[in-house]
Design an enzyme around this catalytic site. Structure first.
Site, PDB file in Angstrom:
ATOM      1  N   TRP A  40       0.847  -1.218   0.000  1.00 14.21           N
ATOM      2  CA  TRP A  40       0.000   0.000   0.000  1.00 14.21           C
ATOM      3  C   TRP A  40       0.872   1.254   0.000  1.00 14.21           C
ATOM      4  O   TRP A  40       0.608   2.235  -0.688  1.00 14.21           O
ATOM      5  CB  TRP A  40      -0.907  -0.036   1.233  1.00 14.21           C
ATOM      6  CG  TRP A  40      -2.131   0.808   1.143  1.00 14.21           C
ATOM      7  CD1 TRP A  40      -2.209   2.123   0.771  1.00 14.21           C
ATOM      8  CD2 TRP A  40      -3.485   0.404   1.434  1.00 14.21           C
ATOM      9  NE1 TRP A  40      -3.508   2.563   0.835  1.00 14.21           N
ATOM     10  CE2 TRP A  40      -4.314   1.538   1.234  1.00 14.21           C
ATOM     11  CE3 TRP A  40      -4.075  -0.783   1.867  1.00 14.21           C
ATOM     12  CZ2 TRP A  40      -5.696   1.499   1.442  1.00 14.21           C
ATOM     13  CZ3 TRP A  40      -5.439  -0.813   2.075  1.00 14.21           C
ATOM     14  CH2 TRP A  40      -6.239   0.311   1.856  1.00 14.21           C
ATOM     15  N   ARG A  93       2.925   6.287  -3.205  1.00 14.26           N
ATOM     16  CA  ARG A  93       3.686   7.285  -2.449  1.00 14.26           C
ATOM     17  C   ARG A  93       2.966   8.611  -2.315  1.00 14.26           C
ATOM     18  O   ARG A  93       3.284   9.413  -1.456  1.00 14.26           O
ATOM     19  CB  ARG A  93       5.049   7.506  -3.150  1.00 14.26           C
ATOM     20  CG  ARG A  93       5.903   6.260  -3.183  1.00 14.26           C
ATOM     21  CD  ARG A  93       6.883   6.298  -4.334  1.00 14.26           C
ATOM     22  NE  ARG A  93       6.197   6.207  -5.621  1.00 14.26           N
ATOM     23  CZ  ARG A  93       6.774   6.373  -6.791  1.00 14.26           C
ATOM     24  NH1 ARG A  93       8.051   6.651  -6.847  1.00 14.26           N
ATOM     25  NH2 ARG A  93       6.071   6.271  -7.911  1.00 14.26           N
ATOM     26  N   GLU A 110       0.703   5.731  10.593  1.00 15.39           N
ATOM     27  CA  GLU A 110       0.562   4.338  11.049  1.00 15.39           C
ATOM     28  C   GLU A 110       0.871   4.260  12.538  1.00 15.39           C
ATOM     29  O   GLU A 110       1.694   5.046  13.053  1.00 15.39           O
ATOM     30  CB  GLU A 110       1.541   3.442  10.267  1.00 15.39           C
ATOM     31  CG  GLU A 110       1.347   1.965  10.565  1.00 15.39           C
ATOM     32  CD  GLU A 110       2.287   1.065   9.759  1.00 15.39           C
ATOM     33  OE1 GLU A 110       2.995   1.566   8.869  1.00 15.39           O
ATOM     34  OE2 GLU A 110       2.314  -0.144  10.060  1.00 15.39           O
ATOM     35  N   ARG A 135      10.511  -5.773  18.910  1.00 13.26           N
ATOM     36  CA  ARG A 135       9.694  -6.144  17.743  1.00 13.26           C
ATOM     37  C   ARG A 135      10.490  -6.786  16.601  1.00 13.26           C
ATOM     38  O   ARG A 135       9.908  -7.216  15.612  1.00 13.26           O
ATOM     39  CB  ARG A 135       9.021  -4.893  17.186  1.00 13.26           C
ATOM     40  CG  ARG A 135      10.027  -3.885  16.643  1.00 13.26           C
ATOM     41  CD  ARG A 135       9.368  -2.620  16.162  1.00 13.26           C
ATOM     42  NE  ARG A 135      10.355  -1.617  15.791  1.00 13.26           N
ATOM     43  CZ  ARG A 135      10.074  -0.466  15.213  1.00 13.26           C
ATOM     44  NH1 ARG A 135       8.833  -0.147  14.962  1.00 13.26           N
ATOM     45  NH2 ARG A 135      11.038   0.390  14.906  1.00 13.26           N
ATOM     46  N   ARG A 161      -4.953  -1.917  -7.785  1.00 14.00           N
ATOM     47  CA  ARG A 161      -5.096  -2.910  -6.710  1.00 14.00           C
ATOM     48  C   ARG A 161      -6.375  -3.731  -6.762  1.00 14.00           C
ATOM     49  O   ARG A 161      -6.527  -4.645  -5.952  1.00 14.00           O
ATOM     50  CB  ARG A 161      -4.960  -2.222  -5.350  1.00 14.00           C
ATOM     51  CG  ARG A 161      -3.611  -1.545  -5.137  1.00 14.00           C
ATOM     52  CD  ARG A 161      -2.442  -2.493  -5.307  1.00 14.00           C
ATOM     53  NE  ARG A 161      -1.163  -1.837  -5.045  1.00 14.00           N
ATOM     54  CZ  ARG A 161       0.012  -2.443  -5.081  1.00 14.00           C
ATOM     55  NH1 ARG A 161       0.098  -3.724  -5.398  1.00 14.00           N
ATOM     56  NH2 ARG A 161       1.118  -1.768  -4.851  1.00 14.00           N
TER      57      ARG A 161
HETATM   58  C1  LIG Z   1       0.718  -5.865  -9.469  1.00 10.99           C
HETATM   59  C2  LIG Z   1       1.774  -4.957  -8.896  1.00 10.99           C
HETATM   60  C3  LIG Z   1       3.029  -5.435  -8.679  1.00 10.99           C
HETATM   61  C4  LIG Z   1       4.025  -4.591  -8.137  1.00 10.99           C
HETATM   62  N1  LIG Z   1       5.276  -5.088  -7.917  1.00 10.99           N
HETATM   63  C5  LIG Z   1       6.218  -4.285  -7.367  1.00 10.99           C
HETATM   64  C6  LIG Z   1       7.536  -4.766  -7.063  1.00 10.99           C
HETATM   65  O1  LIG Z   1       7.835  -5.914  -7.325  1.00 10.99           O
HETATM   66  N2  LIG Z   1       8.433  -3.929  -6.497  1.00 10.99           N
HETATM   67  C7  LIG Z   1       8.140  -2.622  -6.218  1.00 10.99           C
HETATM   68  O2  LIG Z   1       8.981  -1.895  -5.717  1.00 10.99           O
HETATM   69  N3  LIG Z   1       6.906  -2.136  -6.482  1.00 10.99           N
HETATM   70  C8  LIG Z   1       5.944  -2.929  -7.033  1.00 10.99           C
HETATM   71  N4  LIG Z   1       4.698  -2.434  -7.279  1.00 10.99           N
HETATM   72  C9  LIG Z   1       4.412  -1.058  -6.925  1.00 10.99           C
HETATM   73  C10 LIG Z   1       4.413  -0.150  -8.169  1.00 10.99           C
HETATM   74  O3  LIG Z   1       5.687  -0.108  -8.758  1.00 10.99           O
HETATM   75  C11 LIG Z   1       3.978   1.273  -7.774  1.00 10.99           C
HETATM   76  O4  LIG Z   1       4.923   1.796  -6.876  1.00 10.99           O
HETATM   77  C12 LIG Z   1       2.645   1.288  -7.101  1.00 10.99           C
HETATM   78  O5  LIG Z   1       1.714   0.568  -7.859  1.00 10.99           O
HETATM   79  C13 LIG Z   1       2.177   2.716  -6.917  1.00 10.99           C
HETATM   80  O6  LIG Z   1       1.903   3.275  -8.176  1.00 10.99           O
HETATM   81  P1  LIG Z   1       2.298   4.756  -8.504  1.00 10.99           P
HETATM   82  O7  LIG Z   1       3.774   4.938  -8.499  1.00 10.99           O
HETATM   83  O8  LIG Z   1       1.568   5.111  -9.773  1.00 10.99           O
HETATM   84  O9  LIG Z   1       1.607   5.569  -7.285  1.00 10.99           O
HETATM   85  P2  LIG Z   1       2.162   6.825  -6.494  1.00 10.99           P
HETATM   86  O10 LIG Z   1       3.460   6.549  -5.848  1.00 10.99           O
HETATM   87  O11 LIG Z   1       1.046   7.261  -5.596  1.00 10.99           O
HETATM   88  O12 LIG Z   1       2.409   7.913  -7.621  1.00 10.99           O
HETATM   89  C14 LIG Z   1       1.310   8.448  -8.360  1.00 10.99           C
HETATM   90  C15 LIG Z   1       1.870   9.067  -9.623  1.00 10.99           C
HETATM   91  O13 LIG Z   1       2.715  10.173  -9.271  1.00 10.99           O
HETATM   92  C16 LIG Z   1       3.847  10.186 -10.143  1.00 10.99           C
HETATM   93  N5  LIG Z   1       5.064   9.980  -9.326  1.00 10.99           N
HETATM   94  C17 LIG Z   1       5.127   9.622  -8.028  1.00 10.99           C
HETATM   95  N6  LIG Z   1       6.399   9.576  -7.621  1.00 10.99           N
HETATM   96  C18 LIG Z   1       7.153   9.893  -8.683  1.00 10.99           C
HETATM   97  C19 LIG Z   1       8.542   9.996  -8.897  1.00 10.99           C
HETATM   98  N7  LIG Z   1       9.422   9.750  -7.930  1.00 10.99           N
HETATM   99  N8  LIG Z   1       8.965  10.335 -10.124  1.00 10.99           N
HETATM  100  C20 LIG Z   1       8.104  10.589 -11.122  1.00 10.99           C
HETATM  101  N9  LIG Z   1       6.764  10.491 -10.992  1.00 10.99           N
HETATM  102  C21 LIG Z   1       6.292  10.160  -9.786  1.00 10.99           C
HETATM  103  C22 LIG Z   1       3.644   9.072 -11.169  1.00 10.99           C
HETATM  104  O14 LIG Z   1       2.955   9.614 -12.277  1.00 10.99           O
HETATM  105  C23 LIG Z   1       2.729   8.115 -10.436  1.00 10.99           C
HETATM  106  O15 LIG Z   1       1.950   7.281 -11.296  1.00 10.99           O
HETATM  107  C24 LIG Z   1       3.706  -3.250  -7.823  1.00 10.99           C
HETATM  108  C25 LIG Z   1       2.418  -2.769  -8.058  1.00 10.99           C
HETATM  109  C26 LIG Z   1       1.448  -3.608  -8.575  1.00 10.99           C
HETATM  110  C27 LIG Z   1       0.053  -3.056  -8.798  1.00 10.99           C
END
Ligand SMILES: Cc1cc2nc3c(=O)[nH]c(=O)nc-3n(C[C@H](O)[C@H](O)[C@H](O)COP(=O)(O)OP(=O)(O)OC[C@H]3O[C@@H](n4cnc5c(N)ncnc54)[C@H](O)[C@@H]3O)c2cc1C
Length: 281
Positions: free
Chosen positions: A128, A132, A138, A218, A245
């Site tokens: 979750w 980010r 938490e 812990r 998700r």
């Molecule tokens: C099925 C599945 C498998 C996964 N497996 C893995 C895994 O093996 N290892 C792992 O580490 N993660 C894994 N993830 C997590 C995935 O890589 C994403 O971190 C997570 O789904 C959150 O998505 P997000 O980055 O779009 O969301 P958020 O972090 O909420 O970001 C939202 C949006 O903000 C922008 N953004 C945020 N931060 C940045 C940044 N630093 N630079 C540029 N743009 C940014 C992007 O447009 C992003 O889409 C998995 C996710 C899923 C759904």
């Protein structure tokens, strides 16, 4: 400790809606800032007759007031024409909402949002927290002992997922050379895990009593242990979370949480969540 209205998830988890803000109407209002027209209403919207300027509901009220079963002919014409009003209805702001959603005009969806309280295993929080751009607080096992509850997989579900996993979904695949998981093996191993968790808790309590600070007591706890947090985000963000998700390739346990989040949001933002649901493969 659960907030009223919490929905149970998995064996010891729950999700509750702390608060939400905005509405489908507010999303329209935000989008209409560009034209300053505001929310006009959900459809069908009555259009006035182009001749006499009355709407269908005005004509109906007029008939009721005057004790008539039918509308009067249009008073924009001469009496001898005896023509009805040219009444029309048009789609309402659901059309704009659908347009925004389908064309990724996403910023109006940032004008609404929600905060949830969640009790989930730590391995779910690991996934979750990868979202980010949500905001989190938490409970801290540096300050309070974590609840003495851990997630235990179900034997039947484990066998079914083992069968399906390697065929369809790399994320949840098996290790090379893994045996075919039987119900007996699943039950035995889960029972062993349950015994281990009792030992883990016993050691945790003995460390605490012996004077270990909570932050060190812990260190041997498992990621199946439940923790509690609040997660807050705007609606655009929650919809991105749900897209990832509730998808079949997400781990089943986090899908269970996402489905509950979705049901709370559908209650608060029914039109937006209906568009979201329609757009999912
Ligand atoms: C099925 C599945 C498998 C996964 N497996 C893995 C895994 O093996 N290892 C792992 O580490 N993660 C894994 N993830 C997590 C995935 O890589 C994403 O971190 C997570 O789904 C959150 O998505 P997000 O980055 O779009 O969301 P958020 O972090 O909420 O970001 C939202 C949006 O903000 C922008 N953004 C945020 N931060 C940045 C940044 N630093 N630079 C540029 N743009 C940014 C992007 O447009 C992003 O889409 C998995 C996710 C899923 C759904």
């Amino acid at each position: 400790m659960k907030i009223a209205g919490a929905i149970d998830v998995l064996d010891h988890g729950h999700v509750s809606l702390v608060e939400s803000w905005g509405s489908d109407e507010r999303i329209i209002e935000a989008a209409r800032m560009s034209t300053q027209k505001g929310f006009e209403g959900w459809g069908p919207i009555d259009e006035p007759c182009p001749r006499c300027g009355k709407t269908r509901s005005q004509k109906r009220d007029e008939a009721v007031r005057e004790g008539r079963a039918r509308d009067k002919p249009c008073d924009g014409l001469s009496a001898k024409d005896n023509e009805p009003c040219a009444l029309r209805t048009r789609a309402g702001d659901e059309k704009l909402l659908a347009y925004l959603w389908k064309n990724h005009h996403a910023t109006p969806f940032e004008m609404a949002g929600a905060t949830f309280e969640i009790q989930a295993p730590i391995f779910i929080f690991r996934e979750w927290h990868r979202h980010r751009t949500q905001s989190y607080n938490e409970m801290s096992s540096r300050y309070v002992p974590l609840p003495d509850v851990c997630f235990l997989p179900d034997a039947g579900h484990s066998v079914a997922r083992s069968e399906a996993a390697s065929k369809r979904n790399k994320q949840a695949g098996l290790v090379d050379g893994a045996e075919v998981l039987t119900m007996d093996a699943a039950r035995d191993l889960i029972a062993e895990e349950a015994d281990l968790l009792v030992m883990v808790e016993d050691l945790y309590q003995r460390k605490l009593k012996a004077g270990f600070p909570k932050e060190l007591a812990r260190t041997h706890l498992t990621v199946s242990r439940y923790s509690r947090m609040r997660a807050s985000a705007n609606l655009r963000n929650w919809l991105a979370f749900l897209t990832l998700r509730t998808a079949p390739n997400a781990q089943w346990e986090i899908q269970e949480y996402a489905r509950v989040v979705q049901s709370f949001l559908a209650d608060r933002f029914p039109r937006t969540l209906a568009l979201f649901a329609e757009s999912q493969p």
